[in-house]
Design a protein around this motif. Structure first.
Motif, PDB file in Angstrom:
ATOM      1  N   VAL A 138       0.841  -1.192   0.000  1.00  0.00           N
ATOM      2  CA  VAL A 138       0.000   0.000   0.000  1.00  0.00           C
ATOM      3  C   VAL A 138       0.880   1.247   0.000  1.00  0.00           C
ATOM      4  O   VAL A 138       0.673   2.186  -0.781  1.00  0.00           O
ATOM      5  CB  VAL A 138      -0.928   0.033   1.240  1.00  0.00           C
ATOM      6  N   ALA A 159      -5.703   2.414   5.945  1.00  0.00           N
ATOM      7  CA  ALA A 159      -5.643   1.062   5.368  1.00  0.00           C
ATOM      8  C   ALA A 159      -5.482   0.032   6.494  1.00  0.00           C
ATOM      9  O   ALA A 159      -6.145  -1.007   6.504  1.00  0.00           O
ATOM     10  CB  ALA A 159      -4.488   0.966   4.376  1.00  0.00           C
ATOM     11  N   PHE A 172      -6.401   1.655  -2.188  1.00  0.00           N
ATOM     12  CA  PHE A 172      -7.295   0.974  -1.241  1.00  0.00           C
ATOM     13  C   PHE A 172      -7.991  -0.207  -1.900  1.00  0.00           C
ATOM     14  O   PHE A 172      -8.133  -1.265  -1.304  1.00  0.00           O
ATOM     15  CB  PHE A 172      -8.328   1.960  -0.672  1.00  0.00           C
TER      16      PHE A 172
END
Lengths: 267, 67, 370
Positions: free
Chosen positions: C41, C238, C285
Motif C-alpha cells: 500500500v 488502510a 485501497f
C-alpha cells in the motif's frame, strides 16, 4: 492478529504466544514401529508432535509410546480423538492435563466413523468450555470460514481446517475455502488432514497457511524417514514462496480511453 | 476384600489398597498411565497414593500413537 | 487486541517512509502481487507510483467490478443538529462560530426523511454536531425509532459513544455507524482540536470497534484529507480498515475520502490533496482490500465524481444539504461545509447510468424487524 508487516527474518510460527521452531506438525499414528516413528520425527524437524489417549488394554502388553518421544525436544500435543461429543472431548482434555502431558489440546470431535469428519457444533461448544478451563485449544475443523471465525472469537489458539478427509491423501481439495480462512484469520491456520505428498504441503504453505500437520502420509510411506524429510523441505519451500510474494500476471495500461483521463495532467 | 470397576470390568482388591498397589498388581508402569476415578482425573503427583474404596469406578488411560 | 494496540505493533515509521520514497521496483512488486500488505500500500501511495496511476486504475476497476458489480449505492445525509461544544479548527459547527444553531424536533426529522425517501433514498445518514446536552443519546434513539419504519437503512454520525449506547441505537433501528478519526497524525490532531472531549484521540480511535460490538452492521471510517500528509493518513486508514474487516467481521466496512475545502468558518487545508493523489489513494485501497466499501461525497465536484465511479468508488451521497432542516427549507447559514456537486439526486442517478453503472437506492434490508 499478527500483521504480516511485523514479521521478523526468523519468521517463527507463534501459537498462543509461544514461538515454534517448525511449521511442520507431525502425528505419531500408524507407524510400523516406535523406532521408525522416532527416526521419522527426527527427520521431520517438527517441534509439535501429536498423541492420542486410550484406555489401557489390561489383557495385553504394548510398548509405551512416550518412552520413544524426547519430551525435552518435542512439545506433546494430546488430541481428543475418539470423542463424539463436546463433553467427551472435555473429559479427554482434562485427563491429558492431569497426566501432565500438556494443557495444549488438539480438539477433535468426530462422531462420523466413516470419514472422521469433525462435528462443527460440538467442536465450537467444546472449544468454549475448554478455553474457560484455561486450555490452549487447537481445533480440527472442516474448511468453513465462518466456523473458523467463531472459534477464533471463542478463544481458540489456532484453527486447523482439513485439506481432505483424514487419511485420504487426496491433497488440498478445500483450497478455495482455506484461502478465505487464511485471508481472514487472526490466529495461525494449520492445514490438518488429507495432505498426501510434500507437494500438497507446499501448496498449502504457498497459499499462506501458517503450518501443516502430517501423519498418515509420513507413517505409511515406504520410507517414512525419507518422507518426513520431504515434508520438512516442502513446508520450508512453500513458506519461502509465500513470503516472497508470487507475482501474478501484470496488467498493461492500454492507450485507448484511459480511466484516468478525467484527471487532466497537473490535477 | 472390596469390589471396584477397572476399565469397565469388575475386579476384587484388598481393602485399603492404593492405586499404586493396583498398578503394580496389573504390571503397569505408573509413569505412563493416567487415571480417572469416578469421572474425575487424578493429578499425576498424588495418583498412586489414592486409597480405593468399594464401588469405585476407575479408568486407566495412556498416551498412544495418534494424529 | 484493540486497534490502538494493533497500531503500536505496526512498523508505522517504516511504512510512512516507504510511502515517501518507494523505488520503482517496489511499486512494480505491489502492482503485480497476488496478495498485498501495508508495505505494498505504501509503495502504491508513493511518488514513484504516480506514473502508474492508469495501471492502478485498471486493476482497481477490474477488482471492483468483480466484487461489487457495476453498482453505486446512493445515500443522503440528514443533519439533525448543528449544536456543538467542540472547537475543531476546520469545522463550521465549532462552538466559536456564530452560526444559526438548530436542533430538529423528532417531527421535523421525519419531515426531512420523507422528502429524501420521496427522492428515492433508502439509506440515510443521521448527522449531528457534538453536544452531549442538547443532542444526547436518548434524542438520537428517539429519532431513529421514528424513522426506522420509513427508512430501511439508517446510519449515525455523531460524537463517540459507549458500546451500550450503540446497542441501544441498534435496537432503536440504527444499522450503521460512521465515525471519522479526522486525522491519524496525533500532533496535528492535538492542534486542530484545541479544547474539549474530542481531544481524546484514543477514545475516538476505538469507536468503530465499540460500534461493531454494539451490533452495528455497517461501519464507516475516514480521515479529513488536507489536515496532514495524505500518505500518512492512507497508511493508517488502510491498517484500520483491514483490522476492522478481520476483527469486526459481522459488519460491512467502508472508508470515506472527504477532502477539506476552503470555507468561510474554518481554516484552509494546510496540506491540500490534489485530484490525482486522491485517485491514487482510492485505487491503492481497492488493490489492498477488494471487498472494502469506498465512499465519495458531494464535497467533490461533479466531473471528478463521475470519473471516480470507474476507479473503485462504491457509495455516493447526492443532493446533500449540510444544515439541519435544509431539505425542507434550504438556508445559507448553519451549513457544515459547502457541497461541490450540486446536482439533484435524479441527475446524479442519470450520470451514474450514463457511465454504465446501476444506481442502487436500497440493496439490503433486515429480514426481520422487531
Amino acid at each position: 492478529m499478527q500483521a504480516p508487516e511485523t514479521r521478523t527474518a526468523r519468521d517463527p510460527l507463534v501459537i498462543a504466544g509461544r514461538a515454534i521452531s517448525s511449521r511442520l506438525l507431525v502425528g505419531t499414528g500408524k507407524f510400523t514401529s516406535p523406532e521408525v516413528m522416532a527416526e521419522a520425527l527426527d527427520a521431520s524437524g517438527a517441534e509439535i508432535v501429536t498423541v492420542a489417549l486410550r484406555r489401557v488394554d489390561l489383557d495385553s502388553r504394548e510398548p509405551n509410546l512416550l518412552e520413544f518421544i524426547d519430551r525435552e525436544r518435542y512439545l506433546l500435543l494430546p488430541n481428543t480423538s475418539g470423542a463424539e461429543s463436546a463433553e467427551e472431548a472435555v473429559r479427554l482434555a482434562r485427563l491429558a492435563r492431569a497426566a501432565g502431558l500438556s494443557d495444549w489440546i488438539k480438539l477433535e470431535v468426530t462422531p462420523d466413523p466413516k470419514w472422521l469428519l469433525p462435528d462443527p457444533v460440538e467442536t465450537l461448544r467444546a472449544a468454549e468450555m475448554l478455553v474457560k478451563e484455561g486450555f490452549t485449544v487447537l481445533p480440527y475443523i472442516g474448511a468453513d470460514p465462518v466456523l473458523a471465525r467463531r472459534l477464533e472469537e471463542a478463544g481458540a489458539a489456532t484453527v486447523m481446517p482439513l485439506g481432505s478427509p483424514i487419511g485420504s491423501s487426496r491433497g488440498l481439495k478445500t483450497r478455495d475455502a482455506v484461502a478465505i480462512i487464511v485471508e481472514q484469520a487472526g490466529v495461525p491456520v494449520v492445514v490438518d488432514a488429507g495432505l498426501g505428498a510434500p507437494s500438497h504441503a507446499a501448496e498449502a504453505m504457498e497459499l499462506g497457511a501458517d503450518a501443516v500437520l502430517i501423519n498418515t502420509a509420513i507413517a505409511v510411506a515406504r520410507d517414512p524417514v525419507q518422507m518426513a524429510r520431504g515434508f520438512r523441505l516442502a513446508v520450508e519451500a512453500g513458506r519461502a514462496g509465500y513470503l516472497a510474494g508470487a507475482a501474478g500476471p501484470r496488467e498493461r495500461a492500454e492507450a485507448s480511453s484511459p480511466l484516468t483521463g478525467f484527471l487532466g495532467e497537473g490535477g | 476384600m472390596i469390589e471396584i470397576t477397572v476399565n469397565g470390568k469388575r475386579r476384587t482388591i484388598a481393602a485399603g489398597a492404593t492405586l499404586g498397589d493396583l498398578l503394580r498388581a496389573l504390571d503397569l508402569d505408573a509413569r505412563w498411565v493416567v487415571a480417572e476415578l469416578n469421572g474425575e482425573p487424578l493429578e499425576k503427583g498424588r495418583m498412586t497414593s489414592v486409597v480405593l474404596a468399594s464401588g469405585d469406578s476407575l479408568e486407566l488411560v495412556r498416551a498412544v500413537a495418534g494424529g | 487486541m484493540s486497534f490502538r494496540e494493533h497500531l503500536l505493533e505496526l512498523p508505522v515509521d517504516a511504512l510512512v517512509a516507504r510511502a515517501r520514497d518507494a523505488s520503482e521496483a517496489e511499486v512494480a512488486r505491489a502492482l503485480a502481487a497476488e496478495r498485498r500488505d501495508l508495505f505494498d500500500v505504501a509503495a502504491l501511495l508513493s511518488p514513484a507510483a504516480e506514473p502508474f496511476l492508469e495501471e492502478m486504475a485498471r486493476l482497481a476497476h477490474r477488482i471492483t467490478v468483480q466484487r461489487f458489480g457495476r453498482t453505486i449505492q446512493l445515500y443522503a445525509p440528514l443533519y439533525v443538529s448543528n449544536e456543538c461544544v467542540e472547537s475543531c479548527t476546520y469545522c463550521s459547527f465549532a462552538i466559536r462560530n456564530r452560526i444559526r444553531r438548530r436542533t430538529l424536533t423528532v417531527a421535523e426529522s421525519v419531515a426531512e426523511a420523507r422528502i429524501l425517501t420521496g427522492r428515492g433514498f433508502r439509506h440515510l445518514l443521521l448527522v449531528s454536531g457534538e453536544h452531549p446536552r442538547i443532542v444526547p443519546p436518548e434524542y438520537i434513539a428517539e429519532v431513529l425509532s421514528a424513522l426506522h419504519t420509513d427508512v430501511p437503512s439508517l446510519s449515525v454520525e455523531v460524537q463517540p459513544q459507549t458500546e451500550e449506547v450503540y446497542g441501544e441505537w441498534v435496537r432503536s433501528g440504527a444499522e450503521g455507524l460512521t465515525i471519522y478519526q479526522e486525522t491519524y497524525d496525533r500532533e496535528v490532531y492535538a492542534e486542530v482540536h484545541p479544547r474539549g472531549k474530542k481531544r481524546d484521540f484514543d477514545w475516538r480511535l476505538e469507536t468503530p470497534e465499540r460500534g461493531a460490538a454494539g451490533g452495528m452492521k455497517r461501519i464507516g471510517i475516514g480521515a479529513l484529507l488536507g489536515l496532514s500528509d495524505w500518505r500518512l493518513e492512507g497508511i493508517h486508514l488502510a491498517a484500520h480498515a483491514r483490522y476492522l474487516m478481520r476483527r469486526c467481521w459481522r459488519a460491512f466496512i467502508s472508508v470515506s475520502f472527504p477532502r477539506l475545502r476552503p470555507a468561510s468558518f474554518s481554516i484552509d487545508p494546510p496540506r491540500p490533496v490534489a485530484d490525482r493523489h486522491l485517485a491514487q489513494l482510492v485505487c491503492a485501497f481497492r488493490l489492498f482490500l477488494p471487498d472494502l466499501g469506498l465512499v465519495l461525497s458531494t464535497r467533490e465536484k461533479a466531473a471528478f465524481r463521475d470519473g471516480m465511479i470507474r476507479l473503485g468508488i462504491t457509495q455516493m451521497s447526492a443532493g446533500s444539504r449540510t444544515e439541519p432542516g435544509g431539505y425542507s427549507a434550504p438556508e445559507e447559514t448553519g451549513k457544515q461545509f459547502e457541497i461541490e456537486d450540486r446536482r439533484r439526486p435524479d441527475e446524479v442517478s442519470t450520470a451514474i447510468r450514463r457511465s454504465g453503472y446501476d444506481p442502487v437506492w436500497k440493496d439490503w434490508e433486515a429480514a426481520l424487524n422487531d
